[in-house]
Design a protein around this motif. Sequence first.
Motif, PDB file in Angstrom:
ATOM      1  N   CYS A  96       5.715   7.134   0.055  1.00 35.74           N
ATOM      2  CA  CYS A  96       4.377   7.473   0.557  1.00 35.74           C
ATOM      3  C   CYS A  96       3.314   7.271  -0.518  1.00 35.74           C
ATOM      4  CB  CYS A  96       4.348   8.897   1.083  1.00 35.74           C
ATOM      5  SG  CYS A  96       5.192   9.059   2.670  1.00 35.74           S
ATOM      6  N   ARG A  97       3.632   7.611  -1.743  1.00 33.17           N
ATOM      7  CA  ARG A  97       2.675   7.400  -2.840  1.00 33.17           C
ATOM      8  C   ARG A  97       2.377   5.921  -3.020  1.00 33.17           C
ATOM      9  NH1 ARG A  97       2.849  11.435  -7.693  1.00 33.17           N
ATOM     10  NH2 ARG A  97       1.756   9.645  -8.500  1.00 33.17           N
ATOM     11  N   ARG A  98       3.397   5.098  -2.820  1.00 35.13           N
ATOM     12  CA  ARG A  98       3.213   3.657  -2.968  1.00 35.13           C
ATOM     13  C   ARG A  98       2.302   3.110  -1.871  1.00 35.13           C
ATOM     14  NH1 ARG A  98       8.070  -0.618  -2.941  1.00 35.13           N
ATOM     15  NH2 ARG A  98       6.766  -2.453  -2.952  1.00 35.13           N
ATOM     16  N   PHE A  99       2.529   3.530  -0.628  1.00 33.60           N
ATOM     17  CA  PHE A  99       1.644   3.109   0.458  1.00 33.60           C
ATOM     18  C   PHE A  99       0.215   3.564   0.197  1.00 33.60           C
ATOM     19  CE2 PHE A  99       5.531   2.920   3.203  1.00 33.60           C
ATOM     20  CZ  PHE A  99       5.395   1.606   3.587  1.00 33.60           C
ATOM     21  N   GLU A 100       0.065   4.804  -0.198  1.00 33.92           N
ATOM     22  CA  GLU A 100      -1.274   5.363  -0.442  1.00 33.92           C
ATOM     23  C   GLU A 100      -1.989   4.623  -1.565  1.00 33.92           C
ATOM     24  OE1 GLU A 100      -4.082   8.230   0.708  1.00 33.92           O
ATOM     25  OE2 GLU A 100      -2.002   8.701   1.144  1.00 33.92           O
ATOM     26  N   ALA A 101      -1.279   4.371  -2.655  1.00 31.65           N
ATOM     27  CA  ALA A 101      -1.886   3.685  -3.801  1.00 31.65           C
ATOM     28  C   ALA A 101      -2.302   2.263  -3.434  1.00 31.65           C
ATOM     29  CB  ALA A 101      -0.906   3.665  -4.971  1.00 31.65           C
ATOM     30  N   ARG A 102      -1.477   1.585  -2.654  1.00 33.73           N
ATOM     31  CA  ARG A 102      -1.797   0.211  -2.264  1.00 33.73           C
ATOM     32  C   ARG A 102      -3.117   0.147  -1.510  1.00 33.73           C
ATOM     33  NH1 ARG A 102       2.505  -2.956   1.174  1.00 33.73           N
ATOM     34  NH2 ARG A 102       3.599  -2.700  -0.772  1.00 33.73           N
ATOM     35  N   TRP A 103      -3.337   1.076  -0.606  1.00 34.46           N
ATOM     36  CA  TRP A 103      -4.548   1.025   0.201  1.00 34.46           C
ATOM     37  C   TRP A 103      -5.738   1.662  -0.499  1.00 34.46           C
ATOM     38  CZ3 TRP A 103      -5.193  -1.984   4.302  1.00 34.46           C
ATOM     39  CH2 TRP A 103      -4.047  -2.569   4.828  1.00 34.46           C
ATOM     40  N   ASN A 104      -5.515   2.579  -1.413  1.00 36.53           N
ATOM     41  CA  ASN A 104      -6.628   3.194  -2.133  1.00 36.53           C
ATOM     42  C   ASN A 104      -7.197   2.290  -3.216  1.00 36.53           C
ATOM     43  OD1 ASN A 104      -6.902   5.525  -0.669  1.00 36.53           O
ATOM     44  ND2 ASN A 104      -5.447   6.664  -1.921  1.00 36.53           N
ATOM     45  N   ARG A 105      -6.505   1.205  -3.546  1.00 31.61           N
ATOM     46  CA  ARG A 105      -7.031   0.238  -4.528  1.00 31.61           C
ATOM     47  C   ARG A 105      -8.156  -0.608  -3.952  1.00 31.61           C
ATOM     48  NH1 ARG A 105      -1.391  -1.180  -6.319  1.00 31.61           N
ATOM     49  NH2 ARG A 105      -1.524  -2.723  -4.664  1.00 31.61           N
ATOM     50  N   LEU A 106      -8.312  -0.601  -2.655  1.00 33.73           N
ATOM     51  CA  LEU A 106      -9.352  -1.421  -2.032  1.00 33.73           C
ATOM     52  C   LEU A 106     -10.737  -0.884  -2.367  1.00 33.73           C
ATOM     53  CD1 LEU A 106      -7.877  -1.848   1.558  1.00 33.73           C
ATOM     54  CD2 LEU A 106      -7.714  -3.433  -0.357  1.00 33.73           C
ATOM     55  N   ASP A 107     -11.672  -1.811  -2.588  1.00 31.45           N
ATOM     56  CA  ASP A 107     -13.047  -1.361  -2.784  1.00 31.45           C
ATOM     57  C   ASP A 107     -13.673  -1.160  -1.399  1.00 31.45           C
ATOM     58  OD1 ASP A 107     -13.896  -3.870  -1.793  1.00 31.45           O
ATOM     59  OD2 ASP A 107     -14.141  -4.699  -3.809  1.00 31.45           O
ATOM     60  N   ASP A 108     -14.929  -0.737  -1.361  1.00 28.02           N
ATOM     61  CA  ASP A 108     -15.569  -0.402  -0.083  1.00 28.02           C
ATOM     62  C   ASP A 108     -15.666  -1.605   0.849  1.00 28.02           C
ATOM     63  OD1 ASP A 108     -15.851   2.235  -0.717  1.00 28.02           O
ATOM     64  OD2 ASP A 108     -17.889   2.019  -1.494  1.00 28.02           O
ATOM     65  N   GLN A 110     -13.660  -4.326   0.911  1.00 29.13           N
ATOM     66  CA  GLN A 110     -12.323  -4.679   1.378  1.00 29.13           C
ATOM     67  C   GLN A 110     -11.804  -3.663   2.392  1.00 29.13           C
ATOM     68  OE1 GLN A 110     -10.450  -4.623  -2.405  1.00 29.13           O
ATOM     69  NE2 GLN A 110     -10.419  -6.857  -2.609  1.00 29.13           N
ATOM     70  N   ALA A 111     -12.176  -2.408   2.234  1.00 30.63           N
ATOM     71  CA  ALA A 111     -11.684  -1.353   3.119  1.00 30.63           C
ATOM     72  C   ALA A 111     -12.154  -1.535   4.554  1.00 30.63           C
ATOM     73  CB  ALA A 111     -12.132   0.009   2.601  1.00 30.63           C
ATOM     74  N   HIS A 112     -13.186  -2.333   4.758  1.00 31.16           N
ATOM     75  CA  HIS A 112     -13.722  -2.565   6.096  1.00 31.16           C
ATOM     76  C   HIS A 112     -13.465  -3.995   6.578  1.00 31.16           C
ATOM     77  CE1 HIS A 112     -15.620   1.327   5.935  1.00 31.16           C
ATOM     78  NE2 HIS A 112     -16.123   1.016   4.765  1.00 31.16           N
ATOM     79  N   ASP A 113     -12.656  -4.735   5.859  1.00 28.68           N
ATOM     80  CA  ASP A 113     -12.395  -6.135   6.183  1.00 28.68           C
ATOM     81  C   ASP A 113     -11.422  -6.244   7.357  1.00 28.68           C
ATOM     82  OD1 ASP A 113     -11.940  -8.830   6.251  1.00 28.68           O
ATOM     83  OD2 ASP A 113     -11.164  -8.983   4.207  1.00 28.68           O
ATOM     84  N   PRO A 114     -11.848  -6.833   8.476  1.00 25.10           N
ATOM     85  CA  PRO A 114     -10.954  -6.956   9.632  1.00 25.10           C
ATOM     86  C   PRO A 114      -9.766  -7.887   9.364  1.00 25.10           C
ATOM     87  CG  PRO A 114     -13.093  -7.964  10.097  1.00 25.10           C
ATOM     88  CD  PRO A 114     -13.196  -7.325   8.755  1.00 25.10           C
ATOM     89  N   ALA A 115      -9.843  -8.721   8.358  1.00 26.41           N
ATOM     90  CA  ALA A 115      -8.738  -9.630   8.038  1.00 26.41           C
ATOM     91  C   ALA A 115      -7.519  -8.874   7.499  1.00 26.41           C
ATOM     92  CB  ALA A 115      -9.198 -10.674   7.021  1.00 26.41           C
ATOM     93  N   LEU A 116      -7.697  -7.632   7.098  1.00 23.44           N
ATOM     94  CA  LEU A 116      -6.574  -6.835   6.591  1.00 23.44           C
ATOM     95  C   LEU A 116      -5.791  -6.138   7.700  1.00 23.44           C
ATOM     96  CD1 LEU A 116      -8.132  -5.222   3.386  1.00 23.44           C
ATOM     97  CD2 LEU A 116      -6.529  -7.124   3.540  1.00 23.44           C
ATOM     98  N   ALA A 117      -6.172  -6.363   8.934  1.00 20.69           N
ATOM     99  CA  ALA A 117      -5.521  -5.683  10.056  1.00 20.69           C
ATOM    100  C   ALA A 117      -4.027  -5.964  10.117  1.00 20.69           C
ATOM    101  CB  ALA A 117      -6.184  -6.088  11.375  1.00 20.69           C
ATOM    102  N   ARG A 118      -3.614  -7.198   9.865  1.00 20.49           N
ATOM    103  CA  ARG A 118      -2.173  -7.487   9.958  1.00 20.49           C
ATOM    104  C   ARG A 118      -1.398  -6.831   8.831  1.00 20.49           C
ATOM    105  NH1 ARG A 118      -0.404 -13.318   7.890  1.00 20.49           N
ATOM    106  NH2 ARG A 118      -1.839 -13.453   6.146  1.00 20.49           N
ATOM    107  N   TYR A 119      -1.992  -6.699   7.640  1.00 21.80           N
ATOM    108  CA  TYR A 119      -1.329  -6.001   6.528  1.00 21.80           C
ATOM    109  C   TYR A 119      -1.224  -4.506   6.824  1.00 21.80           C
ATOM    110  CZ  TYR A 119      -2.304 -10.373   4.193  1.00 21.80           C
ATOM    111  OH  TYR A 119      -2.367 -11.698   3.874  1.00 21.80           O
ATOM    112  N   TYR A 120      -2.277  -3.992   7.446  1.00 22.09           N
ATOM    113  CA  TYR A 120      -2.281  -2.582   7.846  1.00 22.09           C
ATOM    114  C   TYR A 120      -1.180  -2.318   8.871  1.00 22.09           C
ATOM    115  CZ  TYR A 120      -3.715   1.565  10.374  1.00 22.09           C
ATOM    116  OH  TYR A 120      -3.714   2.776  11.011  1.00 22.09           O
TER     117      TYR A 120
END
Length: 150
Positions: A96-108, A110-120
């Motif tokens: 869980c820490r690994r999943f959280e860290a991966r997504w918390n590295r995104l800047d503002d 990138q956090a709203h980029d629709p292209a990341l939907a498949r990774y999500y």
Amino acid sequence: MDRISDHAAHQPALGSTNAAPLGTPAAPASLDRGSDDARASVIDWRRKMSDHIAYALLVYTALQIFVTVGALKAGHGSLLPYFALVMLVVAIIPACRRFEARWNRLDDEQAHDPALARYYRRDRLALWALAIGLPFALTGLFKALALAFE
């Protein structure tokens, strides 16, 4: 692509027609129900993944208790179910820490980029597979070991 933040290299430049200027608030999804881009621009992948991690931990804990208590009732005084319980806790926290860290590295941006939907979707599926499958898999493994060494 294993690192989500690598995706930033493929982002449109700020002056292009696809990028909003910095500081421009995203339009609420309720204003434009027909546009996928408008809805995706208000999605914060960091927050969504964090929510899924919290819910997955709740489900994981409930399953862990249910499966382990079932193993304890069926057991013959062995310490193996208790060991399984400890192993289940040790296994899920780093994941869980690994999943959280991966997504918390995104800047503002990138956090709203629709292209990341498949990774999500990929990470969300992996998270839920772990949360639901791990209690059953590890408890089953420890039950098999207990039967083998009786």
